[in-house]
Motif scaffolding. Sequence first.
Motif, PDB file in Angstrom:
ATOM      1  N   ASP A 116     -18.200  11.653  -5.550  1.00  0.00           N
ATOM      2  CA  ASP A 116     -18.283  13.059  -5.995  1.00  0.00           C
ATOM      3  C   ASP A 116     -16.586  13.640  -5.283  1.00  0.00           C
ATOM      4  N   TYR A 117     -15.873  12.294  -5.467  1.00  0.00           N
ATOM      5  CA  TYR A 117     -14.245  12.195  -5.154  1.00  0.00           C
ATOM      6  C   TYR A 117     -13.073  12.826  -6.403  1.00  0.00           C
ATOM      7  N   GLN A 118     -13.575  12.529  -7.494  1.00  0.00           N
ATOM      8  CA  GLN A 118     -13.702  13.348  -8.778  1.00  0.00           C
ATOM      9  C   GLN A 118     -13.066  14.614  -9.022  1.00  0.00           C
TER      10      GLN A 118
ATOM     11  N   GLY B  55     -12.865  16.237   0.913  1.00  0.00           N
ATOM     12  CA  GLY B  55     -13.760  15.594   0.169  1.00  0.00           C
ATOM     13  C   GLY B  55     -12.294  13.786   0.036  1.00  0.00           C
ATOM     14  N   THR B  56     -11.134  13.837   0.750  1.00  0.00           N
ATOM     15  CA  THR B  56     -10.568  12.533   0.545  1.00  0.00           C
ATOM     16  C   THR B  56     -10.555  11.841   1.002  1.00  0.00           C
ATOM     17  N   SER B  57     -10.733  11.012   2.198  1.00  0.00           N
ATOM     18  CA  SER B  57     -11.154   9.540   2.893  1.00  0.00           C
ATOM     19  C   SER B  57     -10.501   9.282   4.045  1.00  0.00           C
ATOM     20  N   CYS B  58      -9.560  10.776   4.222  1.00  0.00           N
ATOM     21  CA  CYS B  58      -8.388  10.050   5.139  1.00  0.00           C
ATOM     22  C   CYS B  58      -8.286   9.472   5.892  1.00  0.00           C
ATOM     23  N   LEU B  59      -8.011   8.228   4.483  1.00  0.00           N
ATOM     24  CA  LEU B  59      -8.152   6.975   5.436  1.00  0.00           C
ATOM     25  C   LEU B  59      -6.004   6.238   4.923  1.00  0.00           C
ATOM     26  N   SER B  60      -5.439   7.687   5.059  1.00  0.00           N
ATOM     27  CA  SER B  60      -4.373   6.835   4.785  1.00  0.00           C
ATOM     28  C   SER B  60      -3.376   6.628   6.356  1.00  0.00           C
ATOM     29  N   PRO B  61      -3.582   6.923   7.836  1.00  0.00           N
ATOM     30  CA  PRO B  61      -2.871   7.094   9.302  1.00  0.00           C
ATOM     31  C   PRO B  61      -3.284   5.392   8.589  1.00  0.00           C
TER      32      PRO B  61
ATOM     33  N   VAL C 220     -11.528   6.746 -10.398  1.00  0.00           N
ATOM     34  CA  VAL C 220     -10.615   7.742  -9.263  1.00  0.00           C
ATOM     35  C   VAL C 220     -10.047   7.696  -8.393  1.00  0.00           C
ATOM     36  N   TRP C 221     -10.779   6.818  -7.247  1.00  0.00           N
ATOM     37  CA  TRP C 221     -10.292   6.756  -5.683  1.00  0.00           C
ATOM     38  C   TRP C 221      -9.343   5.866  -6.053  1.00  0.00           C
ATOM     39  N   LEU C 222     -10.023   4.775  -6.822  1.00  0.00           N
ATOM     40  CA  LEU C 222      -9.362   3.197  -7.165  1.00  0.00           C
ATOM     41  C   LEU C 222      -8.192   3.053  -7.454  1.00  0.00           C
ATOM     42  N   ASN C 223      -8.070   4.585  -8.493  1.00  0.00           N
ATOM     43  CA  ASN C 223      -6.473   5.178  -8.740  1.00  0.00           C
ATOM     44  C   ASN C 223      -6.117   5.477  -7.780  1.00  0.00           C
ATOM     45  N   GLU C 224      -6.022   6.095  -7.046  1.00  0.00           N
ATOM     46  CA  GLU C 224      -5.127   6.800  -5.660  1.00  0.00           C
ATOM     47  C   GLU C 224      -4.961   5.430  -4.626  1.00  0.00           C
ATOM     48  N   LEU C 225      -5.617   4.676  -4.946  1.00  0.00           N
ATOM     49  CA  LEU C 225      -5.181   2.700  -4.170  1.00  0.00           C
ATOM     50  C   LEU C 225      -3.892   1.993  -5.064  1.00  0.00           C
TER      51      LEU C 225
ATOM     52  N   HIS D 143      -3.539  17.788   2.834  1.00  0.00           N
ATOM     53  CA  HIS D 143      -3.986  17.297   2.056  1.00  0.00           C
ATOM     54  C   HIS D 143      -3.473  16.990   1.053  1.00  0.00           C
ATOM     55  N   ASN D 144      -3.741  15.819  -0.336  1.00  0.00           N
ATOM     56  CA  ASN D 144      -2.746  15.818  -1.413  1.00  0.00           C
ATOM     57  C   ASN D 144      -2.477  16.811  -2.330  1.00  0.00           C
ATOM     58  N   ARG D 145      -3.112  17.911  -2.599  1.00  0.00           N
ATOM     59  CA  ARG D 145      -3.527  18.595  -3.694  1.00  0.00           C
ATOM     60  C   ARG D 145      -2.292  19.833  -2.557  1.00  0.00           C
TER      61      ARG D 145
ATOM     62  N   LEU E 166       1.444  11.785  10.106  1.00  0.00           N
ATOM     63  CA  LEU E 166       0.350  10.449  10.592  1.00  0.00           C
ATOM     64  C   LEU E 166       0.481   9.098   9.562  1.00  0.00           C
ATOM     65  N   ASP E 167       0.365   9.316   8.864  1.00  0.00           N
ATOM     66  CA  ASP E 167       0.417   8.125   8.136  1.00  0.00           C
ATOM     67  C   ASP E 167       1.804   8.639   7.122  1.00  0.00           C
ATOM     68  N   GLY E 168       2.558   8.667   7.573  1.00  0.00           N
ATOM     69  CA  GLY E 168       4.609   7.986   7.307  1.00  0.00           C
ATOM     70  C   GLY E 168       4.715   6.900   6.432  1.00  0.00           C
ATOM     71  N   ASP E 169       4.968   7.178   5.251  1.00  0.00           N
ATOM     72  CA  ASP E 169       5.236   5.757   4.153  1.00  0.00           C
ATOM     73  C   ASP E 169       5.748   6.098   3.517  1.00  0.00           C
ATOM     74  N   LEU E 170       6.650   4.855   3.775  1.00  0.00           N
ATOM     75  CA  LEU E 170       8.974   5.159   2.884  1.00  0.00           C
ATOM     76  C   LEU E 170       7.960   5.273   1.553  1.00  0.00           C
TER      77      LEU E 170
ATOM     78  N   ALA F 242       5.653   5.803  -0.595  1.00  0.00           N
ATOM     79  CA  ALA F 242       4.289   6.773  -0.741  1.00  0.00           C
ATOM     80  C   ALA F 242       5.326   8.662  -0.853  1.00  0.00           C
ATOM     81  N   ASN F 243       5.466   8.473   0.296  1.00  0.00           N
ATOM     82  CA  ASN F 243       6.249   9.534   0.440  1.00  0.00           C
ATOM     83  C   ASN F 243       7.849  10.183  -0.604  1.00  0.00           C
ATOM     84  N   ASN F 244       8.366   8.522   0.336  1.00  0.00           N
ATOM     85  CA  ASN F 244       9.784   9.101  -0.856  1.00  0.00           C
ATOM     86  C   ASN F 244       8.760   9.263  -2.513  1.00  0.00           C
TER      87      ASN F 244
HETATM   88  P1  FAD Z   1      -7.051   9.728  -0.541  1.00  0.00           P
HETATM   89  O1  FAD Z   1      -7.718  10.429  -1.616  1.00  0.00           O
HETATM   90  O2  FAD Z   1      -8.704   9.390  -0.173  1.00  0.00           O
HETATM   91  O3  FAD Z   1      -7.001   8.209  -1.372  1.00  0.00           O
HETATM   92  C1  FAD Z   1      -6.646   7.065  -0.713  1.00  0.00           C
HETATM   93  C2  FAD Z   1      -5.893   5.990  -0.058  1.00  0.00           C
HETATM   94  O4  FAD Z   1      -4.922   5.899  -1.385  1.00  0.00           O
HETATM   95  C3  FAD Z   1      -5.029   6.645   0.476  1.00  0.00           C
HETATM   96  O5  FAD Z   1      -5.270   6.506   2.009  1.00  0.00           O
HETATM   97  C4  FAD Z   1      -3.626   6.237   0.734  1.00  0.00           C
HETATM   98  O6  FAD Z   1      -2.859   5.032   0.938  1.00  0.00           O
HETATM   99  C5  FAD Z   1      -3.936   6.776  -1.503  1.00  0.00           C
HETATM  100  N1  FAD Z   1      -2.889   6.686  -1.950  1.00  0.00           N
HETATM  101  C6  FAD Z   1      -3.628   8.012  -2.444  1.00  0.00           C
HETATM  102  N2  FAD Z   1      -2.770   8.884  -2.845  1.00  0.00           N
HETATM  103  C7  FAD Z   1      -1.929   8.670  -3.263  1.00  0.00           C
HETATM  104  C8  FAD Z   1      -0.375   8.782  -3.672  1.00  0.00           C
HETATM  105  N3  FAD Z   1      -0.495  10.128  -4.670  1.00  0.00           N
HETATM  106  N4  FAD Z   1       0.669   8.204  -3.959  1.00  0.00           N
HETATM  107  C9  FAD Z   1       0.614   6.927  -3.144  1.00  0.00           C
HETATM  108  N5  FAD Z   1      -0.400   6.574  -2.046  1.00  0.00           N
HETATM  109  C10 FAD Z   1      -1.725   7.507  -2.031  1.00  0.00           C
HETATM  110  N6  FAD Z   1       0.269   8.872   1.752  1.00  0.00           N
HETATM  111  C11 FAD Z   1       1.043   8.335   2.463  1.00  0.00           C
HETATM  112  O7  FAD Z   1      -0.009   7.249   2.733  1.00  0.00           O
HETATM  113  N7  FAD Z   1       1.466   8.537   2.954  1.00  0.00           N
HETATM  114  C12 FAD Z   1       3.084   9.631   2.733  1.00  0.00           C
HETATM  115  O8  FAD Z   1       3.799   9.691   3.491  1.00  0.00           O
HETATM  116  C13 FAD Z   1       2.465  10.376   1.915  1.00  0.00           C
HETATM  117  N8  FAD Z   1       3.417  11.448   1.438  1.00  0.00           N
HETATM  118  C14 FAD Z   1       3.318  11.907   0.405  1.00  0.00           C
HETATM  119  C15 FAD Z   1       4.502  13.226   0.498  1.00  0.00           C
HETATM  120  C16 FAD Z   1       4.390  13.778  -0.798  1.00  0.00           C
HETATM  121  C17 FAD Z   1       5.709  14.925  -1.510  1.00  0.00           C
HETATM  122  C18 FAD Z   1       3.655  13.526  -1.903  1.00  0.00           C
HETATM  123  C19 FAD Z   1       2.665  14.686  -2.974  1.00  0.00           C
HETATM  124  C20 FAD Z   1       2.237  12.943  -1.170  1.00  0.00           C
HETATM  125  C21 FAD Z   1       2.696  11.912  -0.396  1.00  0.00           C
HETATM  126  N9  FAD Z   1       1.296  11.054   0.291  1.00  0.00           N
HETATM  127  C22 FAD Z   1       1.661  10.010   1.121  1.00  0.00           C
HETATM  128  C23 FAD Z   1       0.393  10.172  -0.998  1.00  0.00           C
HETATM  129  C24 FAD Z   1      -1.592  11.620  -1.009  1.00  0.00           C
HETATM  130  O9  FAD Z   1      -1.132  12.736  -0.538  1.00  0.00           O
HETATM  131  C25 FAD Z   1      -1.773  10.813   1.025  1.00  0.00           C
HETATM  132  O10 FAD Z   1      -1.813   9.793   0.380  1.00  0.00           O
HETATM  133  C26 FAD Z   1      -2.983  11.064   0.799  1.00  0.00           C
HETATM  134  O11 FAD Z   1      -3.234  12.647   1.006  1.00  0.00           O
HETATM  135  C27 FAD Z   1      -3.819  10.605   2.038  1.00  0.00           C
HETATM  136  O12 FAD Z   1      -5.259  11.322   2.150  1.00  0.00           O
HETATM  137  P2  FAD Z   1      -6.274  10.418   1.845  1.00  0.00           P
HETATM  138  O13 FAD Z   1      -6.221   9.026   3.067  1.00  0.00           O
HETATM  139  O14 FAD Z   1      -7.885  11.599   2.566  1.00  0.00           O
HETATM  140  O15 FAD Z   1      -6.090   9.719   0.296  1.00  0.00           O
END
Ligand code: FAD
Length: 473
Positions: free
Chosen positions: A221-223, A233-239, A272-277, A342-344, A373-377, A379-381
């Motif tokens: 249902d991710y999409q 609705g997302t994985s919250c695996l980023s940290p 779509v989830w793979l797309n995020e990776l 949340h990403n949105r 908690l998931d700070g990553d240069l 992705a954040n930049n």
């Molecule tokens: P899911 O939707 O379940 O996605 C799976 C994994 O894919 C995430 O855990 C993450 O590792 C990766 N991912 C997903 N979306 C993105 C994206 N747009 N860019 C890069 N990787 C992505 N992500 C970080 O991990 N660290 C950050 O510091 C960070 N800063 C962000 C700052 C801004 C302004 C924006 C717009 C996005 C940022 N993101 C960052 C990307 C994204 O918002 C998060 O990775 C995501 O919200 C994490 O939630 P999730 O694990 O549930 O993601």
Amino acid sequence: VTHLVWFRNDLRITDNRALHTACQDMHAKVIAVYIATPEQWQQHDMAPRQAAFIQQNLDCLDASLAEKNIPLFSHQCADFAESVEWLSDFCQKNSVTDLFYNRQYELNERHRDDRVSELLQGKCTLHAFDDSLLLPPGSVVTGSGEMYKVFTPFRKSFLQRLTHSDTRCLPAPKPRADKAERPPIVSIDYPFEQPDPSLFPAGEDAALQRLRSFCRERVQDYQQQRDIPAIDGTSCLSPYLAIGVLSPRQCFNRLLAECPQALEDDQSGAFVWLNELVWREFYRHLLVAYPKLCRHKPFIAWTDNVRWSGDADHLAAWKAGKTGFPIVDAAMRQLNQTGWMHNRLRMIVASFLVKDLLINWRAGECYFMSQLLDGDLAANNGGWQWAASSGTDAAPYFRIFNPTTQGERFDKKGDFIRRWLPELADVPDSDIHHPHQWAIKQGRVLDYPEPLVDHAVARKQTLQAFEEAKRGA
Ligand code: FAD
């Protein structure tokens, strides 16, 4: 023969290339090291929550390695420069013949590793691995050998390569024959703030369990759900991915195990989830291709001519979640209280800071780092430069989110807003995105700030500032 595994951003024993390779020779003595560098972390704006999460996961790593009879030596140095000297001494004292580590791609980290190889040259053999990505930087390039500047063709080429690459996960090592002493784990001297363990429990097992249940129960249902912040609705695996408690190969393999069609059906949640990776990979590949991104430079040079506002009160209100725009404020409070957003919402609040308040994106990037908690240069930049229209494949500068309509679209009934803004608890669904108008009609006084700006006016000013900057370039 002594093999030393240097753990950095890969705090796990399963699917860890450096560790796995170091353990291949069953006769070698295998030891491990972790070096905390608090002053360096301060310079990188690392969040106290992320530092606490590292400490927790270091404890878990120590326990897992102890079961394998691999001692983990941990130490604290001020910064990378000091850590290199310490490591070199450590290698000498312990007669290390081979050093194993997984590469990091940020500039300071790469300089540190260059220095290590200079210092240890002729003394021990270095084995470096690409492990934090599905495909190494530089391996997905255009016909003329350049890094892609646009995501969609990058993804196409990436997925083609991926299907021909070895993406199998590596097992945790077998226990070593000799029982080892277990040195105490360093208490890192950093201003800790403990993350909520019910939201983000530490350890590989917790990460793998979350990955498994997400791929089994929710990825389909991710999409449909990934843009609705009120839904889980997302994985919250980023940290976990950010500090390497989990690897992207583990994510990819688990996804394929649950959804074997993931690569074929581009409408599926799994695709779509793979797309995020792949976005994660894209931004890391970009860091290596364009080191200026690690030096606070925009990808599009003319955007540096924008005359930003220096309004400190506006910045402070944004940070505190007191802008008077409910969706922005709820999002910022989620960040401040949990270290995750949340990403949105990250897109909405970043756009608001840059395009409504005309504040330099670097201030937002830095604040996010200090809280996430998931700070990553990378992705954040990447995310900030996307929102600021200064990045590669970014939103064009004239595309400006309206924070109110974004709220109406993605948090229709205000469920998310009410969760984080108790002061709006009484506002009905239909008025939740315009609480001030509702309060006037009702003759009520809200304990909630007036909007900092008029969006229509702010939008015009921003367009003008960007147009002037572009003309001046
Ligand atoms: P899911 O939707 O379940 O996605 C799976 C994994 O894919 C995430 O855990 C993450 O590792 C990766 N991912 C997903 N979306 C993105 C994206 N747009 N860019 C890069 N990787 C992505 N992500 C970080 O991990 N660290 C950050 O510091 C960070 N800063 C962000 C700052 C801004 C302004 C924006 C717009 C996005 C940022 N993101 C960052 C990307 C994204 O918002 C998060 O990775 C995501 O919200 C994490 O939630 P999730 O694990 O549930 O993601």
